[in-house]
Design a protein around this motif. Structure first.
Motif, PDB file in Angstrom:
ATOM      1  N   THR A  54     -26.126  13.610  -1.463  1.00  8.21           N
ATOM      2  CA  THR A  54     -25.555  12.630  -0.529  1.00  8.21           C
ATOM      3  C   THR A  54     -26.468  11.424  -0.452  1.00  8.21           C
ATOM      4  OG1 THR A  54     -24.539  14.401   0.782  1.00  8.21           O
ATOM      5  CG2 THR A  54     -24.774  12.242   1.842  1.00  8.21           C
TER       6      THR A  54
ATOM      7  N   ALA B 247     -24.902  15.745  -7.208  1.00  8.78           N
ATOM      8  CA  ALA B 247     -25.725  14.534  -7.125  1.00  8.78           C
ATOM      9  C   ALA B 247     -26.258  14.312  -5.712  1.00  8.78           C
ATOM     10  CB  ALA B 247     -24.919  13.308  -7.567  1.00  8.78           C
TER      11      ALA B 247
ATOM     12  N   THR C 108     -31.091   8.909  -1.544  1.00  7.91           N
ATOM     13  CA  THR C 108     -30.572  10.258  -1.401  1.00  7.91           C
ATOM     14  C   THR C 108     -31.210  10.914  -0.184  1.00  7.91           C
ATOM     15  OG1 THR C 108     -30.256  10.489  -3.785  1.00  7.91           O
ATOM     16  CG2 THR C 108     -30.312  12.515  -2.492  1.00  7.91           C
TER      17      THR C 108
ATOM     18  N   THR D 185     -22.142   8.438   0.732  1.00  9.19           N
ATOM     19  CA  THR D 185     -21.311   8.849  -0.400  1.00  9.19           C
ATOM     20  C   THR D 185     -21.791  10.224  -0.848  1.00  9.19           C
ATOM     21  OG1 THR D 185     -22.778   7.745  -1.994  1.00  9.19           O
ATOM     22  CG2 THR D 185     -20.900   6.486  -1.149  1.00  9.19           C
ATOM     23  N   ARG D 186     -20.846  11.100  -1.138  1.00  8.49           N
ATOM     24  CA  ARG D 186     -21.187  12.467  -1.508  1.00  8.49           C
ATOM     25  C   ARG D 186     -20.608  12.776  -2.882  1.00  8.49           C
ATOM     26  NH1 ARG D 186     -20.133  16.746   2.995  1.00  8.49           N
ATOM     27  NH2 ARG D 186     -22.097  17.565   2.134  1.00  8.49           N
ATOM     28  N   ARG D 187     -21.462  13.281  -3.759  1.00  8.32           N
ATOM     29  CA  ARG D 187     -21.018  13.677  -5.094  1.00  8.32           C
ATOM     30  C   ARG D 187     -21.570  15.059  -5.403  1.00  8.32           C
ATOM     31  NH1 ARG D 187     -21.389   8.093  -5.897  1.00  8.32           N
ATOM     32  NH2 ARG D 187     -19.524   7.195  -6.841  1.00  8.32           N
ATOM     33  N   ARG D 188     -20.709  15.860  -5.961  1.00  8.59           N
ATOM     34  CA  ARG D 188     -21.114  17.217  -6.298  1.00  8.59           C
ATOM     35  C   ARG D 188     -22.269  17.199  -7.287  1.00  8.59           C
ATOM     36  NH1 ARG D 188     -16.919  21.927  -8.381  1.00  8.59           N
ATOM     37  NH2 ARG D 188     -18.352  23.693  -8.096  1.00  8.59           N
TER      38      ARG D 188
END
Length: 233
Positions: A69, A67, A30, A62-65
């Motif tokens: 990047t 969580a 991350t 990869t990007r997750r709300r």
């Protein structure tokens, strides 16, 4: 290294990419959040967001709300594609080159090509058929639909000294495309052209090119019996 002196999202993206490539940030790790990166680079969060969005679109992060990047574990490996000039391909084989334009006319796009080549109903499409020769023997038969809205000068070009293939390579830059390769059996027309038996397997390539979202050309190239494709990457 920091790039506090620059507010450019491109410069920020380059620095983030350097850290990914040099394993400052390991695959799966991350990375710092937008607020932290914005403070480091001395810019707005929206600038950092633009840089991260570009890296995400390239498959590098990869990007997750909620969580954060992460550096992609399996980033895509891409190669640059160059459209070959048929004349150069023939001459590289040690053969003499020539071409003959068989047909040139305005024609609507066949229904079967609408999904691959999404032009509007009112688009001006120029259809051409060209035979390319190696040592006076047919080397490749080309069927091409060209969107004149994307390349207006193509409608007036003379194809006696330069082929449609070479003209477009020189005059119609593209940003993306699609290439399909397959085998097809020779019908009466192509078996007559290549002096082979009906149903002889022939190598076929279909290629579509776009400038951003605007379609440029759809071409179907059918090569003479025994043709082998070789490419580097």
């Amino acid at each position: 290294m920091t790039v506090k002196e620059s507010n450019s999202w491109i410069r920020i993206r380059e620095e983030l990419l350097r850290r990914i490539n040099e394993r400052v940030w390991q695959p799966g790790e991350t990375i710092p959040g937008e607020a932290e990166l914005a403070e480091e680079f001395g810019c707005a969060r929206t600038t950092v967001n633009r840089a991260l969005r570009d890296l995400a679109e390239a498959g590098l992060v990869t990007r997750r709300r909620k969580a954060g990047t992460r550096v992609a574990v399996n980033p895509p490996h891409k190669a640059t594609f160059t459209i070959p000039i048929i004349r150069e391909e023939v001459e590289a084989r040690g053969s003499s080159y020539s071409h003959s334009l068989l047909k040139r006319e305005k024609r609507p796009l066949p229904t079967s090509l609408h999904a691959a080549f999404p032009v509007g109903d009112e688009a001006f499409l120029l259809y051409t058929e060209t035979v390319y020769f190696a040592d006076d023997r047919p080397f490749m038969f080309e069927e091409r639909y060209t969107n004149i809205d994307a390349t207006p000068a193509f409608a007036e070009a003379a194809f006696d000294l330069i082929s449609p293939n070479e003209w477009l390579v020189q005059n119609a830059p593209f940003t993306t495309g699609d290439l399909t390769c397959y085998a097809a059996n020779a019908g009466p027309a192509l078996s007559g052209l290549y002096e082979c038996q009906d149903n002889t397997p022939l190598f076929v390539m279909e290629r579509v090119t776009f400038n951003q979202t605007q379609p440029i050309t759809h071409v179907r190239m059918t090569y003479s019996p025994g043709y082998r494709l070789r490419t580097g990457f």
